[in-house]
Design a protein around this motif. Structure first.
Motif, PDB file in Angstrom:
ATOM      1  N   TRP A  11      -1.108  -7.999  51.104  1.00 48.75           N
ATOM      2  CA  TRP A  11      -1.398  -7.390  49.799  1.00 48.75           C
ATOM      3  C   TRP A  11      -2.112  -6.056  49.988  1.00 48.75           C
ATOM      4  CZ3 TRP A  11       0.230  -8.287  45.002  1.00 48.75           C
ATOM      5  CH2 TRP A  11       0.854  -9.510  44.751  1.00 48.75           C
ATOM      6  N   GLN A  12      -3.071  -6.035  50.897  1.00 45.67           N
ATOM      7  CA  GLN A  12      -3.820  -4.797  51.135  1.00 45.67           C
ATOM      8  C   GLN A  12      -2.894  -3.694  51.638  1.00 45.67           C
ATOM      9  OE1 GLN A  12      -7.351  -4.421  50.506  1.00 45.67           O
ATOM     10  NE2 GLN A  12      -6.504  -2.362  50.471  1.00 45.67           N
ATOM     11  N   ALA A  13      -1.965  -4.040  52.525  1.00 45.45           N
ATOM     12  CA  ALA A  13      -1.014  -3.047  53.029  1.00 45.45           C
ATOM     13  C   ALA A  13      -0.156  -2.503  51.883  1.00 45.45           C
ATOM     14  CB  ALA A  13      -0.128  -3.652  54.110  1.00 45.45           C
ATOM     15  N   ALA A  43       7.844  -5.297  49.536  1.00 43.26           N
ATOM     16  CA  ALA A  43       8.935  -6.244  49.770  1.00 43.26           C
ATOM     17  C   ALA A  43       8.500  -7.393  50.673  1.00 43.26           C
ATOM     18  CB  ALA A  43      10.132  -5.525  50.375  1.00 43.26           C
ATOM     19  N   ARG A  44       7.523  -7.157  51.537  1.00 44.00           N
ATOM     20  CA  ARG A  44       7.043  -8.212  52.445  1.00 44.00           C
ATOM     21  C   ARG A  44       6.307  -9.319  51.696  1.00 44.00           C
ATOM     22  NH1 ARG A  44       3.853  -6.096  57.504  1.00 44.00           N
ATOM     23  NH2 ARG A  44       3.793  -8.332  57.776  1.00 44.00           N
ATOM     24  N   LEU A  45       5.716  -9.003  50.559  1.00 47.34           N
ATOM     25  CA  LEU A  45       4.907  -9.997  49.843  1.00 47.34           C
ATOM     26  C   LEU A  45       5.697 -11.244  49.445  1.00 47.34           C
ATOM     27  CD1 LEU A  45       2.657  -7.680  47.695  1.00 47.34           C
ATOM     28  CD2 LEU A  45       2.027  -8.950  49.753  1.00 47.34           C
ATOM     29  N   PRO A  46       6.839 -11.121  48.765  1.00 49.79           N
ATOM     30  CA  PRO A  46       7.565 -12.345  48.405  1.00 49.79           C
ATOM     31  C   PRO A  46       8.161 -13.064  49.609  1.00 49.79           C
ATOM     32  CG  PRO A  46       8.777 -10.407  47.676  1.00 49.79           C
ATOM     33  CD  PRO A  46       7.440  -9.931  48.166  1.00 49.79           C
ATOM     34  N   LEU A  47       8.289 -12.375  50.739  1.00 50.55           N
ATOM     35  CA  LEU A  47       8.807 -13.032  51.935  1.00 50.55           C
ATOM     36  C   LEU A  47       7.826 -14.073  52.471  1.00 50.55           C
ATOM     37  CD1 LEU A  47      10.413  -9.993  53.782  1.00 50.55           C
ATOM     38  CD2 LEU A  47      11.552 -11.763  52.404  1.00 50.55           C
ATOM     39  N   GLN A  48       6.587 -14.013  52.027  1.00 55.88           N
ATOM     40  CA  GLN A  48       5.600 -15.001  52.438  1.00 55.88           C
ATOM     41  C   GLN A  48       5.848 -16.343  51.740  1.00 55.88           C
ATOM     42  OE1 GLN A  48       3.173 -14.064  54.862  1.00 55.88           O
ATOM     43  NE2 GLN A  48       4.568 -12.330  54.856  1.00 55.88           N
ATOM     44  N   LEU A  49       6.490 -16.308  50.574  1.00 58.69           N
ATOM     45  CA  LEU A  49       6.696 -17.539  49.805  1.00 58.69           C
ATOM     46  C   LEU A  49       7.538 -18.582  50.533  1.00 58.69           C
ATOM     47  CD1 LEU A  49       7.056 -15.968  46.262  1.00 58.69           C
ATOM     48  CD2 LEU A  49       5.046 -17.107  47.263  1.00 58.69           C
TER      49      LEU A  49
END
Length: 128
Positions: free
Chosen positions: A87-89, A110-116
């Motif tokens: 999130w910070q990035a 785009a990386r954030l939802p990839l954590q789900l």
């Protein structure tokens, strides 16, 4: 990924994901250092190595049937613990010290939802 973690099945995808990520924390720490939030105490490199150790430990725990569910819980906790760095990035507009495409805000967001799927996969390992 979650299908590999179905009850009674070896969570190959989660083991590979956590083991691979943990390994790259040591083989390419310069990639991970910029994502460590500045507000974290100590050096970014220390956090990069600590998160790598945590990811490798999670993978190892999920390999062993006796510790698999605990490994799932540890994986879930680890993924959730490092999510704020992603999130910070994104809020910072990307990892500016990285080569394209990782220096862009679009990739960071785009990386954030990839954590789900990682969270879901870890949760599935805890179930069985």
């Amino acid at each position: 990924m979650a299908a590999d973690a179905a009850p009674g099945r070896f969570p190959l995808a989660m083991v590979a994901l956590m083991g691979g990520a943990g390994t790259t924390h040591f083989t390419n720490p310069d990639f991970y250092d910029p994502i460590v939030p500045e507000w974290m105490p100590g050096s970014a490199r220390t956090w990069t190595y600590l998160s790598g150790v945590a990811e490798l430990a999670c993978a190892a725990m999920m390999i062993v049937p006796r510790t698999r569910r605990a490994g799932g819980w540890a994986t879930l906790a680890t993924v959730l613990a490092v999510w704020p760095a992603n999130w910070q990035a994104a809020l910072d507009g990307g990892m500016k010290s990285q080569d394209p495409p990782f220096d862009s805000a679009a990739v960071a967001w785009a990386r954030l939802p990839l954590q789900l799927p990682m969270i879901w996969g870890a949760w599935k390992v805890t179930r069985g």
